[in-house]
Design a protein around this motif. Sequence first.
Motif, PDB file in Angstrom:
ATOM      1  N   GLY A  80       0.921  -1.294  -0.195  1.00 17.55           N
ATOM      2  CA  GLY A  80       0.006   0.011   0.054  1.00 17.55           C
ATOM      3  C   GLY A  80       0.833   1.460  -0.022  1.00 17.55           C
ATOM      4  O   GLY A  80       0.370   2.255  -0.464  1.00 17.55           O
ATOM      5  N   ARG A  81       2.049   1.425   0.749  1.00 22.18           N
ATOM      6  CA  ARG A  81       2.733   2.515   0.826  1.00 22.18           C
ATOM      7  C   ARG A  81       3.404   2.552  -0.662  1.00 22.18           C
ATOM      8  O   ARG A  81       3.662   3.514  -0.930  1.00 22.18           O
ATOM      9  CB  ARG A  81       3.890   2.102   1.860  1.00 22.18           C
ATOM     10  CG  ARG A  81       3.405   2.575   3.404  1.00 22.18           C
ATOM     11  CD  ARG A  81       4.532   2.668   4.311  1.00 22.18           C
ATOM     12  NE  ARG A  81       5.210   1.284   4.396  1.00 22.18           N
ATOM     13  CZ  ARG A  81       5.009   0.443   5.205  1.00 22.18           C
ATOM     14  NH1 ARG A  81       4.064   0.230   5.954  1.00 22.18           N
ATOM     15  NH2 ARG A  81       5.682  -0.712   5.124  1.00 22.18           N
ATOM     16  N   LYS A  82       3.717   1.588  -1.299  1.00 17.32           N
ATOM     17  CA  LYS A  82       4.288   1.698  -2.593  1.00 17.32           C
ATOM     18  C   LYS A  82       3.363   1.999  -3.573  1.00 17.32           C
ATOM     19  O   LYS A  82       4.035   2.151  -5.086  1.00 17.32           O
ATOM     20  CB  LYS A  82       5.139   0.327  -2.700  1.00 17.32           C
ATOM     21  CG  LYS A  82       6.389   0.093  -2.071  1.00 17.32           C
ATOM     22  CD  LYS A  82       6.888  -1.175  -2.279  1.00 17.32           C
ATOM     23  CE  LYS A  82       8.299  -1.425  -1.624  1.00 17.32           C
ATOM     24  NZ  LYS A  82       8.877  -2.867  -1.914  1.00 17.32           N
ATOM     25  N   GLY A  83       2.087   1.957  -3.342  1.00 15.21           N
ATOM     26  CA  GLY A  83       1.187   2.386  -4.491  1.00 15.21           C
ATOM     27  C   GLY A  83       0.735   1.006  -5.182  1.00 15.21           C
ATOM     28  O   GLY A  83      -0.017   1.275  -6.262  1.00 15.21           O
ATOM     29  N   ILE A  84       1.171   0.028  -4.851  1.00 13.97           N
ATOM     30  CA  ILE A  84       0.837  -1.170  -5.656  1.00 13.97           C
ATOM     31  C   ILE A  84      -0.646  -1.649  -5.264  1.00 13.97           C
ATOM     32  O   ILE A  84      -1.448  -2.200  -6.368  1.00 13.97           O
ATOM     33  CB  ILE A  84       1.593  -2.393  -5.432  1.00 13.97           C
ATOM     34  CG1 ILE A  84       3.122  -1.998  -5.800  1.00 13.97           C
ATOM     35  CG2 ILE A  84       1.194  -3.717  -5.934  1.00 13.97           C
ATOM     36  CD1 ILE A  84       4.332  -3.074  -5.426  1.00 13.97           C
ATOM     37  N   LEU A  85      -1.097  -1.493  -4.016  1.00 14.27           N
ATOM     38  CA  LEU A  85      -2.460  -1.463  -3.677  1.00 14.27           C
ATOM     39  C   LEU A  85      -3.127  -0.441  -3.248  1.00 14.27           C
ATOM     40  O   LEU A  85      -2.379   0.534  -2.603  1.00 14.27           O
ATOM     41  CB  LEU A  85      -2.498  -2.479  -2.162  1.00 14.27           C
ATOM     42  CG  LEU A  85      -2.135  -4.193  -2.491  1.00 14.27           C
ATOM     43  CD1 LEU A  85      -2.275  -4.745  -1.250  1.00 14.27           C
ATOM     44  CD2 LEU A  85      -3.190  -4.666  -3.502  1.00 14.27           C
ATOM     45  N   LYS A  86      -4.265  -0.027  -3.626  1.00 18.30           N
ATOM     46  CA  LYS A  86      -4.879   1.122  -3.576  1.00 18.30           C
ATOM     47  C   LYS A  86      -5.583   1.349  -2.030  1.00 18.30           C
ATOM     48  O   LYS A  86      -6.357   0.150  -1.789  1.00 18.30           O
ATOM     49  CB  LYS A  86      -6.096   1.524  -4.540  1.00 18.30           C
ATOM     50  CG  LYS A  86      -6.892   2.574  -4.332  1.00 18.30           C
ATOM     51  CD  LYS A  86      -5.984   3.711  -5.197  1.00 18.30           C
ATOM     52  CE  LYS A  86      -7.126   5.250  -4.959  1.00 18.30           C
ATOM     53  NZ  LYS A  86      -6.480   6.263  -4.736  1.00 18.30           N
ATOM     54  N   ARG A  87      -5.313   2.279  -1.344  1.00 13.23           N
ATOM     55  CA  ARG A  87      -5.697   2.247   0.107  1.00 13.23           C
ATOM     56  C   ARG A  87      -6.494   3.568   0.339  1.00 13.23           C
ATOM     57  O   ARG A  87      -6.174   4.562  -0.400  1.00 13.23           O
ATOM     58  CB  ARG A  87      -4.540   1.918   1.139  1.00 13.23           C
ATOM     59  CG  ARG A  87      -3.301   3.285   0.983  1.00 13.23           C
ATOM     60  CD  ARG A  87      -2.386   2.804   1.712  1.00 13.23           C
ATOM     61  NE  ARG A  87      -1.321   3.805   1.726  1.00 13.23           N
ATOM     62  CZ  ARG A  87      -0.261   3.925   2.602  1.00 13.23           C
ATOM     63  NH1 ARG A  87      -0.173   3.002   3.548  1.00 13.23           N
ATOM     64  NH2 ARG A  87       0.325   4.919   2.641  1.00 13.23           N
ATOM     65  N   HIS A  88      -7.206   3.652   1.382  1.00  6.18           N
ATOM     66  CA  HIS A  88      -8.025   4.789   1.743  1.00  6.18           C
ATOM     67  C   HIS A  88      -7.802   5.063   3.162  1.00  6.18           C
ATOM     68  O   HIS A  88      -8.188   4.187   4.107  1.00  6.18           O
ATOM     69  CB  HIS A  88      -9.393   4.553   1.512  1.00  6.18           C
ATOM     70  CG  HIS A  88      -9.704   4.608   0.105  1.00  6.18           C
ATOM     71  ND1 HIS A  88     -10.037   5.433  -0.810  1.00  6.18           N
ATOM     72  CD2 HIS A  88      -9.758   3.193  -0.731  1.00  6.18           C
ATOM     73  CE1 HIS A  88     -10.168   5.033  -2.111  1.00  6.18           C
ATOM     74  NE2 HIS A  88     -10.046   3.666  -1.902  1.00  6.18           N
TER      75      HIS A  88
END
Length: 132
Positions: A80-88
């Motif tokens: 998530g921090r790397k932007g591979i998974l979309k997080r909210h």
Amino acid sequence: MALINELLETANDRQIAARLNELGHRNWRGEPFTLKKVMLVRRTYGLKSRYERLRESGMLTGEEVAQQLGVCASTVHQLGRKGILKRHRYATNHRYLYQPPGNVRLEKGAGSRYGGRQPRLIVAQRLQQGAS
């Protein structure tokens, strides 16, 4: 209250307090909004929290995504921090919910001294069984 309800779709309580203050809104005493004051208004009027709204829209916890991908929760947070998974973000202290990854699998990265390869999500292929 209607503005707070609208802002809860995209912001957490602290961000809402900052936005209300930017717009010049004050409470009944003429004081600026704070995190606690926004939480009090939200609870008093029975407004759903950012977390509840995200969960209702289908967002998953890091542990749930980890179970789907077959990795540990800390790997999900790192992705998530790397932007591979979309997080909210839903709280003030770096808490996130993740969009469901869908029918994908995680291809692990390979580290090297020259940058290596980042992990990535790839679409899982459906296996066809039986004779054709």
